[in-house]
Write an enzyme that holds these catalytic residues in place. Structure first.
Site: not given
Ligand code: IFM
Length: 448
Positions: A122, A298, A354, A296, A167
């Protein structure tokens, strides 16, 4: 659509974190320097001038944190392993004390019935490898495979779910392309080599995983998938959104699942003298069979054509609706659309690895944090996850980002994503209202 009880049996309800964002202990017990340890010391690169040197002090407080996970009813926890804690200079002699930390954490999780999902990378590359070219150097992929193999043999079956990378898009474009993240290089011509070596390292690690013959563990990868929409029906905007989708998603999805780079993106980048350094056999390694994919997501991104951006010829249009403290539009269908996007490539089991939101939380005089906006966000996105399952998508789990407030990379500590509030001066943890909300969602889902 039925009510919230229809999550499948065995559905994983988790929270996610990453080593550099929470562990602290940046130079303790033999840990080597990472590119983030180096990067945060450059003046002006972190918005609030903070670092992850101490972060949430999770290295010392992990048992307390596992206790909160258990109290919340989580049946899974996604974390990452810091490569420089295991191999301080990236390769060579492993650091047993660093490995012992993860052994203790994993044992504690398993004792509490919390399924560990470990990510090997990561974004915290050992600085010693960056000094030799980092991910722009093919050799780093080979070193990653050695690190992965060592960790699989050491921790193997006690971690049922392994992810190679988190990512790779962010590492590639932000770490090496525009320099907003560590290692802070600004070199568009490094983008495709870095992306290619990350993908190659993934495939080599999958080979190492299969060679370790772990019977009780699976291997996958975690991609960022944020739906890309055109700002209008104009063909130029539609093409712009297609290009950004290509840069963020398709240049990773297509090699992983079809063993080739997308033709349109190869042509687009070739006009900028950018090409991935593919050697014979690479694409076969990259497209090795995996067991699951982590997603992931958002928000969504809306683009209009604009050739002032020479890389993609696209510009982000400001969000139309309400946003989080990151300025990200609240768009719950990102869950469904991201999973559908991935479904164009694979029918593997999927996890939302995520999803969550930063808000400017207020600590009330009595110490409570009534983060109603985060609860609304989670409620809407969990409902979207349910819609995805009802539509036939094989979604096996949902992980909130994040278990607790932490070091949000170039944004520093000002952006708070946690279910649990962290007072960085005292390291006191306080459950936000959203932590209780999530606990109740899990309890209801598990009861049904
Ligand atoms: O904090 C990050 C994470 O490390 C990777 N994905 C997005 C999150 C929020 O920005």
């Amino acid at each position: 659509m039925s009510d919230k009880h229809d999550f499948p049996p065995g559905f994983l309800w988790g929270a996610a974190t990453a080593a550099y964002q929470i562990e602290g202990a940046w130079d303790e017990d033999g840990k080597g320097e990472s590119i983030w340890d180096r990067f945060v010391r450059r003046p002006g690169v972190i918005a609030d001038g903070t670092t992850g040197d101490v972060a949430c002090d999770h290295y010392r407080r992990y048992a307390e944190d596992v206790g909160y996970m258990a109290a919340m009813g989580l049946n899974a926890y996604r974390f990452s392993i810091a490569w420089p804690r295991i191999f301080p200079s990236g390769s060579g002699r492993p650091n047993q004390v660093g490995l012992d930390f993860y052994r203790r954490l994993i044992d504690d999780l398993n004792r509490h019935g919390i399924t560990p999902m470990a990510t090997l990378y990561h974004w915290d590359l050992p600085q010693a490898l960056e000094d030799r070219g980092g991910w722009a150097n093919r050799d780093t992929a080979l070193r990653f495979a050695e690190y992965a193999s060592y960790v699989f043999h050491a921790l193997g079956n006690d971690v049922p779910l392994w992810a190679t990378h988190n990512e790779p898009f962010i590492q590639t474009f932000y770490g090496y392309g525009n320099g907003e993240n560590a290692p802070g290089r600004r070199n568009p011509w490094a983008i495709l080599p870095v992306g290619h070596h990350l993908l190659l390292s993934h495939g080599l690690a999958v080979d190492a995983f299969r060679a370790a013959s772990l019977k009780a563990a699976q291997i996958g990868m975690v991609l960022i998938i944020w739906p890309h929409h055109p700002a209008s029906a104009r063909p130029a905007d539609v093409r712009a959104a297609r290009r950004t989708d290509g840069a963020m998603h398709r240049i990773f999805l297509e090699p992983l699942f079809r063993g080739r780079y997308p033709e349109d993106m190869l042509r687009h980048f070739a006009r900028r003298l950018m090409r991935p350094p593919v050697r014979p056999g690479d694409m076969e390694i990259i497209s090795r069979t995996i067991d699951f994919l982590g997603v992931n997501t958002y928000t969504r991104l809306v683009h209009t054509a604009d050739w002032r951006d020479p890389l993609t010829g696209a510009r982000l249009v400001p969000a139309r609706g309400p946003t989080t403290a990151m300025g990200w539009e609240i768009y719950p269908d990102c869950i469904v659309e991201a999973l559908q996007k991935v479904g164009e490539y694979t029918d593997l089991p999927l996890y939302i690895t995520e999803n969550g939101a930063a808000f400017d939380d207020v600590v009330e005089p009595d110490g409570s944090i009534n983060d109603a906006a985060r609860i609304d966000y989670l409620r809407a996105h969990i409902a979207a996850a349910r819609r995805a399952i009802n539509a036939g998508i094989d979604l096996r789990g949902y992980f909130v980002w994040s278990l607790m407030d932490n070091f949000e990379w170039a944004q520093g500590k000002a952006k708070r994503f946690g279910l649990i509030h962290v007072d960085y001066a005292t390291q006191r943890r306080t459950w936000k209202a959203s932590a209780r909300f999530f606990r109740d969602v899990i309890a209801e889902s598990v009861r049904s």
